[in-house]
Design a protein around this motif. Structure first.
Motif, PDB file in Angstrom:
ATOM      1  N   ILE A   1      27.877  34.236  32.783  1.00 55.05           N
ATOM      2  CA  ILE A   1      28.465  35.165  31.813  1.00 55.05           C
ATOM      3  C   ILE A   1      29.144  36.301  32.572  1.00 55.05           C
ATOM      4  CG2 ILE A   1      28.006  36.638  29.812  1.00 55.05           C
ATOM      5  CD1 ILE A   1      26.539  34.278  29.059  1.00 55.05           C
ATOM      6  N   PRO A   2      30.438  36.522  32.350  1.00 58.34           N
ATOM      7  CA  PRO A   2      31.109  37.637  33.020  1.00 58.34           C
ATOM      8  C   PRO A   2      30.350  38.941  32.777  1.00 58.34           C
ATOM      9  CG  PRO A   2      32.685  36.302  31.818  1.00 58.34           C
ATOM     10  CD  PRO A   2      31.334  35.797  31.439  1.00 58.34           C
ATOM     11  N   THR A   3      30.040  39.640  33.865  1.00 60.70           N
ATOM     12  CA  THR A   3      29.185  40.821  33.774  1.00 60.70           C
ATOM     13  C   THR A   3      29.848  41.993  34.489  1.00 60.70           C
ATOM     14  OG1 THR A   3      27.254  39.388  33.755  1.00 60.70           O
ATOM     15  CG2 THR A   3      26.869  41.700  34.328  1.00 60.70           C
ATOM     16  N   VAL A   4      29.936  43.107  33.788  1.00 63.63           N
ATOM     17  CA  VAL A   4      30.566  44.297  34.359  1.00 63.63           C
ATOM     18  C   VAL A   4      29.501  45.358  34.600  1.00 63.63           C
ATOM     19  CG1 VAL A   4      32.320  46.085  34.014  1.00 63.63           C
ATOM     20  CG2 VAL A   4      32.682  43.790  33.076  1.00 63.63           C
ATOM     21  N   VAL A   5      29.544  45.940  35.807  1.00 65.79           N
ATOM     22  CA  VAL A   5      28.606  47.027  36.101  1.00 65.79           C
ATOM     23  C   VAL A   5      29.403  48.255  36.526  1.00 65.79           C
ATOM     24  CG1 VAL A   5      26.600  45.665  36.773  1.00 65.79           C
ATOM     25  CG2 VAL A   5      28.402  46.115  38.458  1.00 65.79           C
ATOM     26  N   SER A   6      28.790  49.429  36.390  1.00 62.31           N
ATOM     27  CA  SER A   6      29.438  50.674  36.808  1.00 62.31           C
ATOM     28  C   SER A   6      28.661  51.211  38.000  1.00 62.31           C
ATOM     29  CB  SER A   6      29.420  51.668  35.642  1.00 62.31           C
ATOM     30  OG  SER A   6      30.073  52.847  36.037  1.00 62.31           O
ATOM     31  N   LEU A   7      29.303  51.202  39.164  1.00 60.83           N
ATOM     32  CA  LEU A   7      28.591  51.528  40.403  1.00 60.83           C
ATOM     33  C   LEU A   7      28.510  53.039  40.636  1.00 60.83           C
ATOM     34  CD1 LEU A   7      29.986  48.723  42.737  1.00 60.83           C
ATOM     35  CD2 LEU A   7      28.000  48.682  41.213  1.00 60.83           C
ATOM     36  N   ASN A   8      27.468  53.433  41.338  1.00 61.53           N
ATOM     37  CA  ASN A   8      27.200  54.864  41.538  1.00 61.53           C
ATOM     38  C   ASN A   8      26.880  55.200  42.994  1.00 61.53           C
ATOM     39  OD1 ASN A   8      24.929  53.307  41.458  1.00 61.53           O
ATOM     40  ND2 ASN A   8      23.767  54.634  40.109  1.00 61.53           N
TER      41      ASN A   8
ATOM     42  N   ARG B   1      32.883  53.454  49.493  1.00 61.79           N
ATOM     43  CA  ARG B   1      33.378  52.076  49.591  1.00 61.79           C
ATOM     44  C   ARG B   1      32.245  51.055  49.455  1.00 61.79           C
ATOM     45  NH1 ARG B   1      33.162  54.164  54.737  1.00 61.79           N
ATOM     46  NH2 ARG B   1      32.482  52.771  56.407  1.00 61.79           N
ATOM     47  N   VAL B   2      32.583  49.973  48.795  1.00 63.05           N
ATOM     48  CA  VAL B   2      31.636  48.876  48.583  1.00 63.05           C
ATOM     49  C   VAL B   2      32.347  47.580  48.964  1.00 63.05           C
ATOM     50  CG1 VAL B   2      30.292  49.949  46.749  1.00 63.05           C
ATOM     51  CG2 VAL B   2      32.385  48.718  46.170  1.00 63.05           C
ATOM     52  N   LEU B   3      31.573  46.537  49.086  1.00 64.95           N
ATOM     53  CA  LEU B   3      32.172  45.233  49.362  1.00 64.95           C
ATOM     54  C   LEU B   3      32.199  44.426  48.074  1.00 64.95           C
ATOM     55  CD1 LEU B   3      30.417  44.460  52.780  1.00 64.95           C
ATOM     56  CD2 LEU B   3      32.826  45.072  52.424  1.00 64.95           C
ATOM     57  N   ILE B   4      33.402  44.070  47.642  1.00 66.91           N
ATOM     58  CA  ILE B   4      33.576  43.254  46.440  1.00 66.91           C
ATOM     59  C   ILE B   4      34.192  41.939  46.909  1.00 66.91           C
ATOM     60  CG2 ILE B   4      34.724  43.087  44.184  1.00 66.91           C
ATOM     61  CD1 ILE B   4      32.690  45.400  44.288  1.00 66.91           C
ATOM     62  N   SER B   5      33.463  40.865  46.756  1.00 64.34           N
ATOM     63  CA  SER B   5      33.876  39.569  47.316  1.00 64.34           C
ATOM     64  C   SER B   5      34.263  39.728  48.790  1.00 64.34           C
ATOM     65  CB  SER B   5      35.071  38.993  46.546  1.00 64.34           C
ATOM     66  OG  SER B   5      34.666  38.636  45.258  1.00 64.34           O
TER      67      SER B   5
ATOM     68  N   GLN C   1      33.931  50.423  37.611  1.00 64.93           N
ATOM     69  CA  GLN C   1      33.410  49.167  37.064  1.00 64.93           C
ATOM     70  C   GLN C   1      33.937  47.977  37.871  1.00 64.93           C
ATOM     71  OE1 GLN C   1      33.666  48.971  32.762  1.00 64.93           O
ATOM     72  NE2 GLN C   1      33.431  51.179  32.578  1.00 64.93           N
ATOM     73  N   PHE C   2      33.004  47.088  38.184  1.00 63.37           N
ATOM     74  CA  PHE C   2      33.360  45.884  38.938  1.00 63.37           C
ATOM     75  C   PHE C   2      32.618  44.686  38.347  1.00 63.37           C
ATOM     76  CE2 PHE C   2      34.079  49.204  42.147  1.00 63.37           C
ATOM     77  CZ  PHE C   2      35.316  48.835  42.629  1.00 63.37           C
ATOM     78  N   ASP C   3      33.095  43.511  38.713  1.00 69.89           N
ATOM     79  CA  ASP C   3      32.414  42.268  38.359  1.00 69.89           C
ATOM     80  C   ASP C   3      31.085  42.220  39.126  1.00 69.89           C
ATOM     81  OD1 ASP C   3      31.455  39.672  38.298  1.00 69.89           O
ATOM     82  OD2 ASP C   3      33.452  38.762  38.322  1.00 69.89           O
ATOM     83  N   ALA C   4      29.999  42.215  38.378  1.00 66.94           N
ATOM     84  CA  ALA C   4      28.663  42.306  38.994  1.00 66.94           C
ATOM     85  C   ALA C   4      28.394  41.164  39.965  1.00 66.94           C
ATOM     86  CB  ALA C   4      27.591  42.314  37.904  1.00 66.94           C
ATOM     87  N   HIS C   5      29.004  40.024  39.716  1.00 66.26           N
ATOM     88  CA  HIS C   5      28.716  38.862  40.569  1.00 66.26           C
ATOM     89  C   HIS C   5      29.466  38.899  41.889  1.00 66.26           C
ATOM     90  CE1 HIS C   5      27.832  36.937  36.437  1.00 66.26           C
ATOM     91  NE2 HIS C   5      26.754  37.524  36.929  1.00 66.26           N
ATOM     92  N   GLU C   6      30.400  39.839  42.004  1.00 62.64           N
ATOM     93  CA  GLU C   6      31.157  39.950  43.260  1.00 62.64           C
ATOM     94  C   GLU C   6      30.668  41.083  44.151  1.00 62.64           C
ATOM     95  OE1 GLU C   6      35.260  40.332  42.146  1.00 62.64           O
ATOM     96  OE2 GLU C   6      35.441  38.185  41.686  1.00 62.64           O
ATOM     97  N   VAL C   7      29.724  41.888  43.624  1.00 65.40           N
ATOM     98  CA  VAL C   7      29.264  43.062  44.370  1.00 65.40           C
ATOM     99  C   VAL C   7      28.278  42.663  45.472  1.00 65.40           C
ATOM    100  CG1 VAL C   7      27.985  45.250  44.184  1.00 65.40           C
ATOM    101  CG2 VAL C   7      29.534  44.543  42.336  1.00 65.40           C
TER     102      VAL C   7
END
Lengths: 292, 497
Positions: free
Chosen positions: A204-211, A225-229, A241-247
């Protein structure tokens, strides 16, 4: 200078404040944040815009006293001022008609999930909300969440209110029993990580808001900075907000720990300093009485 | 003093700038270069030959009337010197400290070929500081024109543009994203090189005289868009600089202990982390720190690190540690201002030339434990005219470091361009602007400084602010209209040239 128009203590450590900030309120949308700075010596800290009133020119922020800056902010009262309120920052929530959306809020993360749920509801989605906290006292905005949810599940870690569970347990059940199109989750990084792990098997596409930790909050420093994919991304300008599965959660959690020692030191220094200030004020008061 | 002959003038040695002792200044953030006193300044001014056809001014991006201000200075006419200076430069106390004079005015001084050029930069600083202390020269504003201008960004380009337009009677509002005005002068350049009170004093005075309004905490692109500004103002200048740090594209860049020079300098300069915990923003400083790059920003980061290490050793005991500058070219190619390079060496920064990082190594806690590098040699000249560094096969080695600061450049922050249309940009993210007028592809919008050229110097940004202001003034006076926006010479100025 920005005036605190209203202040409400939601628990011993949770505060809700309404700030006069017309330049932010004008443009604020769900999912965005502001950078605030209390006085000349303060750091710049990011806080999510939990609500806004364009006509009144105000925004609502909500925070838990976890470090020196939030503790100090918690001592301010209605009529007091803060020096900086920059924003709205970050990208707003991508609101669309998805179908059924589960909105998960943990701890003070309930505040940022509220305007997201409200916008998604207004866009015609069916909203199932799951909110949770460590204990009853820390649970916030249940009433507000009820107004924007078709269904609301409340849980606490210790079972003092609602269901005794972490938010991921009811989430897992909902995903198993119902058709869900999207999940939004805001809360502590660890919670969001486990939400991501829970929704992943269901795809299920999941969106999270990072802090993450921020300094300027405008794209200048790269501290957030974070690593997304596997790619370096700046949360302040490309998120939050990013795709939770790519974080890359391990990387995020590790980077959030980097200034732990300094954060503790800042609290100790502030408490001691405050004690001395209070003592000095008390002595001055006694002195006045003696002469009075 | 009787009038000297040119021969006598040339016999006066170039006056040295008094400076804090290198061993002492490692323990504080106070200014390194202490400035001339009146006698030294006048003695230095006596060295100027007052050429009939002066070449020095050609070397100055803002065209300061160099021979005039120097002549008045040596005649003891301080108010006259200030007036000559302010004719072309509203921020001399800043320029005197941060301009790379050795490649500008001083390189163009006729005495440069005969040994030592006149110390124009030091004299400029002297005049600027004199004015800050004495206020001899009130800035006069032209009668209000009723035209409204928005300037985006309060760094050197934006400030200069605002001052030039304010002086001409236009109503200027500056939009700044941070809580403090000055841009890179505040967040980038350290206190020991450019004391913040000077920046504040110089800016506040000019703002007051010209009735310039400042809106801090306004992130253009988010708080208000460029198109909204165009609806409210007659003209807009973009001077948003190059604020987005470029990170190294090597493994380990997201480890704890790796940060951009922008983050490091913002914590230290803007947020005063060197005073933690009295100020809230912390900074962690390694014991063995590698700074990647050798420009001014790298020198600033290295010298801040060195100070923080020494201050820590003084407070807590132990050894201060080491700071390395890791640069892939050689000593000859170092792009930093000569004085900063010299000061960094004096203070004990260790230079690893012809060395390029290939990987940042982490320990189990994901903290930096080393920097894997490769040695380089110089090959044929590349597009920049400098000899291209080439890795030497089999020369890899690991530097034992626990912190890495990346200072390899910056690009324009794209946030300002959000929700705006018709503003052309290059692949590198810089704004396309006409070289002579600094008009962008969007009518009523001008741009200048690093946002157009990519990261460059304070004074070139100031020069751009001036050029744009002159053209904006013509537009605001009705000399040309929006429909005549693109003149015959549409010649785009692109970045990196």
């Amino acid at each position: 200078m920005y005036t605190i128009l209203k202040k409400k203590k939601l628990s011993d450590v949770t505060n809700e404040m309404v700030l006069e900030a017309p330049h932010v309120a004008r443009k604020a949308r769900s999912g965005q944040f502001v950078i605030v700075r209390i006085d000349e010596r303060s750091e710049r800290i990011p806080l999510t815009i939990a609500d806004y009133d364009r006509a009144a020119g105000t925004i609502t922020i909500l925070f838990q006293e976890v470090g020196k800056s939030t503790m100090q902010l918690g001592t301010l009262e209605e009529g007091d001022h803060i020096l900086t309120c920059a924003g709205p920052l970050g990208n707003p929530t991508r609101v669309d008609k998805y179908g059924t959306v589960v909105c998960v809020g943990g701890g003070v993360g309930v505040a940022p999930i509220f305007p997201i749920a409200r916008d998604l509801k207004e866009a015609g989605n069916t909203i199932i909300s799951i909110i949770g906290a460590r204990t009853r006292q820390l649970l916030i905005w249940e009433d507000r969440m009820r107004t924007v949810s078709d269904e609301l599940i409340v849980c606490t870690d210790d079972g003092s209110y609602g269901r005794k569970a972490l938010v991921t347990e009811p989430l897992k059940e909902v995903l198993e029993q119902r058709h869900v199109d999207r999940v939004w989750a805001v809360g502590p990084a660890v919670m969001m990580k486990f939400v991501a792990l829970t929704t992943k098997p269901h795809n299920i596409p999941t969106v999270v808001s990072l802090n993450p930790i921020m300094v300027d909050g405008t794209g200048m420093c790269g501290c957030c900075r974070v690593l997304i994919s596997g790619q370096v991304r700046f949360v302040c300008v490309e998120g939050p907000q990013f795709d939770a599965h790519e974080v890359d959660w391990e990387n995020l959690l590790m980077r959030m720990q980097y200034y732990k020692d300094e954060e503790r030191l800042a609290v100790e220094y502030w408490k001691e300093h405050r004690c001395r200030l209070e003592q000095a004020e008390q002595e001055a008061e006694e002195e006045k009485h003696r002469h009075g | 003093m009787a009038e000297l002959t040119p021969k006598e003038r040339m016999q006066i040695p170039r006056q040295e700038m008094p400076a804090q002792n290198p061993l002492e200044r490692r323990y504080n953030f106070n200014e390194v270069a202490l400035g001339f006193d009146v006698e030294t300044a006048r003695r230095e001014a006596e060295r100027c030959l007052q050429c009939k056809n002066p070449t020095c001014m050609d070397g100055c991006p803002v065209g300061v009337l160099i021979p005039q201000f120097i002549r008045r200075l040596r005649e003891g006419d301080m108010a006259g010197a200030v007036m000559a200076m302010k004719e072309r430069n509203s921020l001399p106390a800043i320029c005197g400290r941060v301009c790379p004079q050795e490649v500008q005015c001083e390189a163009a001084c006729v005495l440069a070929k005969r040994g030592a050029p006149v110390a124009i930069g030091r004299l400029e600083r002297f005049v600027g500081d004199y004015e800050l202390a004495h206020r001899t020269c009130p800035l006069v504003r032209a009668a209000p024109t009723g035209m409204r201008v928005a300037v985006v960004g309060s760094g050197p380009a934006g400030l200069t543009c605002a001052v030039e337009l304010g002086r001409r009677g236009h109503q200027v509002t500056i939009f700044e994203s941070l809580h403090s005005v000055g841009g890179v002068l505040i967040y980038g350049i350290p206190e020991f090189r450019l004391p913040k009170w000077i920046v504040h004093a110089e800016i506040e005075y000019a703002m007051e005289c010209f009735g310039i309004e400042i809106r801090t905490d306004h992130v253009v692109g988010r708080t208000i868009t460029l198109d909204e500004l165009l609806a409210d103002y007659d003209a807009v200048f973009l001077g948003t600089g190059a604020g987005l740090p470029i990170l190294l594209n090597v493994p380990g860049v997201n480890l704890n202990g790796v940060m951009s020079a922008n983050e490091f300098l913002t914590r230290v300069n803007l947020m005063k982390a060197y005073l933690f915990p009295e100020y809230d923003t912390p900074i962690k400083v390694g014991h063995r720190v590698a700074v990647i790059g050798a420009g001014n920003v790298a020198m600033d980061a290295a010298r801040c690190t060195l100070r923080l290490q020494h201050m820590r050793a003084e407070k807590e005991g132990g050894e201060p540690g080491q700071v390395y500058i890791v640069y892939r070219r050689s000593r000859q190619e170092v792009p930093a201002r000569a004085e900063e390079f010299h000061h960094a060496e004096e203070e004990g920064v260790i230079f690893e030339f012809l060395t390029n990082p290939v990987e940042i190594l982490g320990d189990e806690q994901k903290r930096v434990r080393g920097l894997r590098c490769v040695r380089m040699e110089l090959g044929e000249p590349d597009a920049s005219g400098r000899r291209r560094p080439i890795p030497i096969p089999g020369s890899e080695f690991v530097m034992d470091v626990d912190m890495v600061i990346i200072a390899v450049g910056t690009t324009p922050n794209p946030v300002v361009f959000l929700n705006t249309y018709g503003l052309e940009r290059t692949k590198e993210g810089t704004v396309v602007a006409d070289m002579n007028t600094l008009r962008t592809t969007k009518p009523r919008v001008w741009a200048g400084g690093d946002v157009v050229t990519g990261a460059a110097t304070v004074v070139s940004a100031m020069g751009a602010g001036k050029v744009a202001a002159a053209d904006m003034h013509r537009f605001l006076c009705g000399e040309f209209s929006e429909s005549e926006w693109w003149p015959a010479q549409v010649k785009a100025h692109t970045a990196g040239a």
